[in-house]
Design a protein around this motif. Structure first.
Motif, PDB file in Angstrom:
ATOM      1  N   CYS A 289       0.856  -1.191   0.000  1.00  0.00           N
ATOM      2  CA  CYS A 289       0.000   0.000   0.000  1.00  0.00           C
ATOM      3  C   CYS A 289       0.889   1.236   0.000  1.00  0.00           C
ATOM      4  CB  CYS A 289      -0.890   0.011   1.239  1.00  0.00           C
ATOM      5  SG  CYS A 289      -1.737  -1.564   1.509  1.00  0.00           S
ATOM      6  N   ALA A 290       0.766   2.066  -1.036  1.00  0.00           N
ATOM      7  CA  ALA A 290       1.684   3.189  -1.187  1.00  0.00           C
ATOM      8  C   ALA A 290       0.949   4.483  -1.461  1.00  0.00           C
ATOM      9  CB  ALA A 290       2.674   2.902  -2.321  1.00  0.00           C
ATOM     10  N   LYS A 291       1.226   5.487  -0.623  1.00  0.00           N
ATOM     11  CA  LYS A 291       0.786   6.847  -0.873  1.00  0.00           C
ATOM     12  C   LYS A 291       2.022   7.719  -1.082  1.00  0.00           C
ATOM     13  CE  LYS A 291      -2.745   8.508   1.385  1.00  0.00           C
ATOM     14  NZ  LYS A 291      -3.653   8.975   2.466  1.00  0.00           N
ATOM     15  N   GLY A 292       1.822   8.925  -1.586  1.00  0.00           N
ATOM     16  CA  GLY A 292       2.936   9.855  -1.761  1.00  0.00           C
ATOM     17  C   GLY A 292       3.955   9.338  -2.756  1.00  0.00           C
ATOM     18  N   GLN A 293       5.231   9.573  -2.452  1.00  0.00           N
ATOM     19  CA  GLN A 293       6.304   9.171  -3.355  1.00  0.00           C
ATOM     20  C   GLN A 293       6.637   7.692  -3.163  1.00  0.00           C
ATOM     21  OE1 GLN A 293       7.538  11.278  -5.600  1.00  0.00           O
ATOM     22  NE2 GLN A 293       6.472  13.090  -4.848  1.00  0.00           N
ATOM     23  N   CYS A 294       6.692   6.974  -4.268  1.00  0.00           N
ATOM     24  CA  CYS A 294       7.104   5.567  -4.285  1.00  0.00           C
ATOM     25  C   CYS A 294       8.157   5.465  -5.379  1.00  0.00           C
ATOM     26  CB  CYS A 294       5.896   4.676  -4.560  1.00  0.00           C
ATOM     27  SG  CYS A 294       6.277   2.907  -4.633  1.00  0.00           S
ATOM     28  N   LEU A 295       9.396   5.732  -5.011  1.00  0.00           N
ATOM     29  CA  LEU A 295      10.444   5.985  -5.991  1.00  0.00           C
ATOM     30  C   LEU A 295      11.629   5.047  -5.823  1.00  0.00           C
ATOM     31  CD1 LEU A 295      10.558   9.895  -5.743  1.00  0.00           C
ATOM     32  CD2 LEU A 295       9.267   8.503  -7.393  1.00  0.00           C
ATOM     33  N   GLY A 296      12.349   4.829  -6.910  1.00  0.00           N
ATOM     34  CA  GLY A 296      13.609   4.091  -6.856  1.00  0.00           C
ATOM     35  C   GLY A 296      13.440   2.735  -6.214  1.00  0.00           C
ATOM     36  N   GLY A 297      14.229   2.486  -5.168  1.00  0.00           N
ATOM     37  CA  GLY A 297      14.122   1.232  -4.447  1.00  0.00           C
ATOM     38  C   GLY A 297      12.752   1.025  -3.826  1.00  0.00           C
ATOM     39  N   GLY A 298      12.028   2.110  -3.558  1.00  0.00           N
ATOM     40  CA  GLY A 298      10.668   1.982  -3.045  1.00  0.00           C
ATOM     41  C   GLY A 298       9.751   1.325  -4.060  1.00  0.00           C
ATOM     42  N   LEU A 299       9.871   1.717  -5.335  1.00  0.00           N
ATOM     43  CA  LEU A 299       9.055   1.086  -6.370  1.00  0.00           C
ATOM     44  C   LEU A 299       9.535  -0.342  -6.637  1.00  0.00           C
ATOM     45  CD1 LEU A 299       6.844   1.042  -8.423  1.00  0.00           C
ATOM     46  CD2 LEU A 299       8.285   2.357  -9.991  1.00  0.00           C
ATOM     47  N   GLU A 300      10.833  -0.580  -6.534  1.00  0.00           N
ATOM     48  CA  GLU A 300      11.337  -1.945  -6.691  1.00  0.00           C
ATOM     49  C   GLU A 300      10.779  -2.851  -5.590  1.00  0.00           C
ATOM     50  OE1 GLU A 300      15.621  -1.230  -8.907  1.00  0.00           O
ATOM     51  OE2 GLU A 300      15.509  -0.856  -6.753  1.00  0.00           O
ATOM     52  N   LEU A 301      10.740  -2.345  -4.371  1.00  0.00           N
ATOM     53  CA  LEU A 301      10.150  -3.097  -3.260  1.00  0.00           C
ATOM     54  C   LEU A 301       8.683  -3.386  -3.545  1.00  0.00           C
ATOM     55  CD1 LEU A 301      10.641  -4.106  -0.244  1.00  0.00           C
ATOM     56  CD2 LEU A 301       9.599  -1.936   0.430  1.00  0.00           C
ATOM     57  N   ALA A 302       7.945  -2.366  -3.988  1.00  0.00           N
ATOM     58  CA  ALA A 302       6.529  -2.540  -4.278  1.00  0.00           C
ATOM     59  C   ALA A 302       6.315  -3.536  -5.412  1.00  0.00           C
ATOM     60  CB  ALA A 302       5.901  -1.189  -4.629  1.00  0.00           C
ATOM     61  N   ALA A 303       7.166  -3.483  -6.432  1.00  0.00           N
ATOM     62  CA  ALA A 303       7.014  -4.370  -7.588  1.00  0.00           C
ATOM     63  C   ALA A 303       7.323  -5.816  -7.249  1.00  0.00           C
ATOM     64  CB  ALA A 303       7.911  -3.892  -8.730  1.00  0.00           C
ATOM     65  N   ALA A 304       8.061  -6.047  -6.169  1.00  0.00           N
ATOM     66  CA  ALA A 304       8.339  -7.418  -5.733  1.00  0.00           C
ATOM     67  C   ALA A 304       7.194  -8.016  -4.939  1.00  0.00           C
ATOM     68  CB  ALA A 304       9.624  -7.462  -4.903  1.00  0.00           C
ATOM     69  N   GLY A 305       6.218  -7.189  -4.560  1.00  0.00           N
ATOM     70  CA  GLY A 305       5.042  -7.692  -3.885  1.00  0.00           C
ATOM     71  C   GLY A 305       4.083  -8.345  -4.869  1.00  0.00           C
ATOM     72  N   SER A 306       2.983  -8.844  -4.345  1.00  0.00           N
ATOM     73  CA  SER A 306       1.988  -9.529  -5.181  1.00  0.00           C
ATOM     74  C   SER A 306       0.979  -8.550  -5.766  1.00  0.00           C
ATOM     75  CB  SER A 306       1.255 -10.585  -4.362  1.00  0.00           C
ATOM     76  OG  SER A 306       2.143 -11.459  -3.715  1.00  0.00           O
ATOM     77  N   LEU A 307       0.390  -7.724  -4.922  1.00  0.00           N
ATOM     78  CA  LEU A 307      -0.642  -6.772  -5.320  1.00  0.00           C
ATOM     79  C   LEU A 307      -0.293  -5.407  -4.761  1.00  0.00           C
ATOM     80  CD1 LEU A 307      -3.821  -8.913  -4.489  1.00  0.00           C
ATOM     81  CD2 LEU A 307      -2.702  -8.699  -6.704  1.00  0.00           C
ATOM     82  N   LEU A 308      -0.509  -4.358  -5.570  1.00  0.00           N
ATOM     83  CA  LEU A 308      -0.156  -3.002  -5.174  1.00  0.00           C
ATOM     84  C   LEU A 308      -1.405  -2.126  -5.177  1.00  0.00           C
ATOM     85  CD1 LEU A 308       1.900  -0.716  -4.594  1.00  0.00           C
ATOM     86  CD2 LEU A 308       2.271  -0.563  -7.073  1.00  0.00           C
ATOM     87  N   PHE A 309      -1.605  -1.394  -4.081  1.00  0.00           N
ATOM     88  CA  PHE A 309      -2.732  -0.486  -3.925  1.00  0.00           C
ATOM     89  C   PHE A 309      -2.187   0.926  -3.741  1.00  0.00           C
ATOM     90  CE2 PHE A 309      -3.863  -4.691  -2.599  1.00  0.00           C
ATOM     91  CZ  PHE A 309      -5.107  -4.910  -3.168  1.00  0.00           C
TER      92      PHE A 309
END
Length: 260
Positions: free
Chosen positions: A104-124
């Motif tokens: 679950c991501a609000k605000g900035q989801c950048l760099g390694g933050g987006l890589e972390l999110a992309a390694a998850g299953s579902l992103l909200f």
């Protein structure tokens, strides 16, 4: 800086005690993914890998931003090999983890933050979420995103983000298939998904479903990530402009490229 970069607890949902592993990034406002944060996340996934009653994990964050990305200071030549190795090992743990990981991501989801999110299953995400890989603006590349994003959203859209360094909003992320849900409160969306779609499932069946769906992705990422990590360490960091870009960021000035 907080001594505890991550908050962790097990949460009862419905009649299922401890059905959800909650992981909350707890260094607002930037939630920088430094060594301590990476180690805490890795330890949490390792500790609960064998918890057969879990139905899912949920990662969200304190503060206005999911994460500005990995620590730039730890990208400098003397530390980047250790940092990349630890971060990429965490992403592989996530890809191989036996239950769905809701991010679950609000605000900035950048760099390694987006890589972390992309390694998850579902992103909200929320409409105001900004997702991007700005590494190219610092004269470097995004190793994990170079592998994960083409597999998640296709080569054309991945190359757009990787070459431009631009960010997209939550609605675009949903349209591109990077996000699974869009709303003002992404955590509420993820919990609603859990309640409606996962709580009545067998945890054993979910583990098999996750393995069947994600094992090919995990195998591809693990194999390719080793090559891209070597490219980063041996080629990218040997360029003059990579070191100039990272130091310019730390010194809060514009980089002076020499294109070598």
């Amino acid at each position: 800086m907080s001594a505890e970069p991550l908050k962790l607890w097990l949460e009862q949902r419905g009649q299922n005690a401890g059905a959800l592993l909650r992981l909350r990034l707890a260094r607002p406002k930037a939630n920088v993914l430094d060594a301590a944060m990476i180690q805490s996340l890795a330890a949490a996934f390792d500790a609960h890998r064998g918890n057969h009653g879990l139905l899912a994990a949920l990662i969200d964050h304190e503060g206005p931003h999911f994460s500005f990305g990995a620590s730039v200071e730890e990208h400098l030549p003397e530390r980047c090999a250790e940092m990349l190795g630890g971060f990429h090992a965490l992403l592989c743990r996530m890809l191989e983890w036996p239950k769905p990981i809701l991010v679950c991501a609000k605000g900035q989801c950048l760099g390694g933050g987006l890589e972390l999110a992309a390694a998850g299953s579902l992103l909200f995400v929320s409409p105001e979420t900004r997702l991007g890989q700005p590494e190219i603006k610092l004269g470097v590349i995004a190793p994990a995103a170079s592998v994960l994003l083409p597999l998640r959203i296709g080569p054309a859209r991945a190359e757009d983000l990787l070459y431009s360094g631009r960010s997209i909003d939550g609605a675009t992320a949903l349209a591109w298939g990077l996000a699974n849900g869009l709303g003002e409160d992404p955590t509420s969306l993820a919990l609603e998904f859990l309640e409606k779609n996962l709580l009545d499932k067998s945890a054993a069946a979910l583990a098999c479903a996750v393995r069947a769906a994600r094992e090919p992705l995990a195998d591809l990422v693990r194999a390719r990530l080793a090559d891209v990590e070597s490219l980063y360490l041996d080629t990218v960091m040997a360029t003059r402009d990579a070191n100039e870009g990272l130091n310019a960021f730390i010194e809060k000035r514009q980089p002076r490229w020499e294109h070598r």
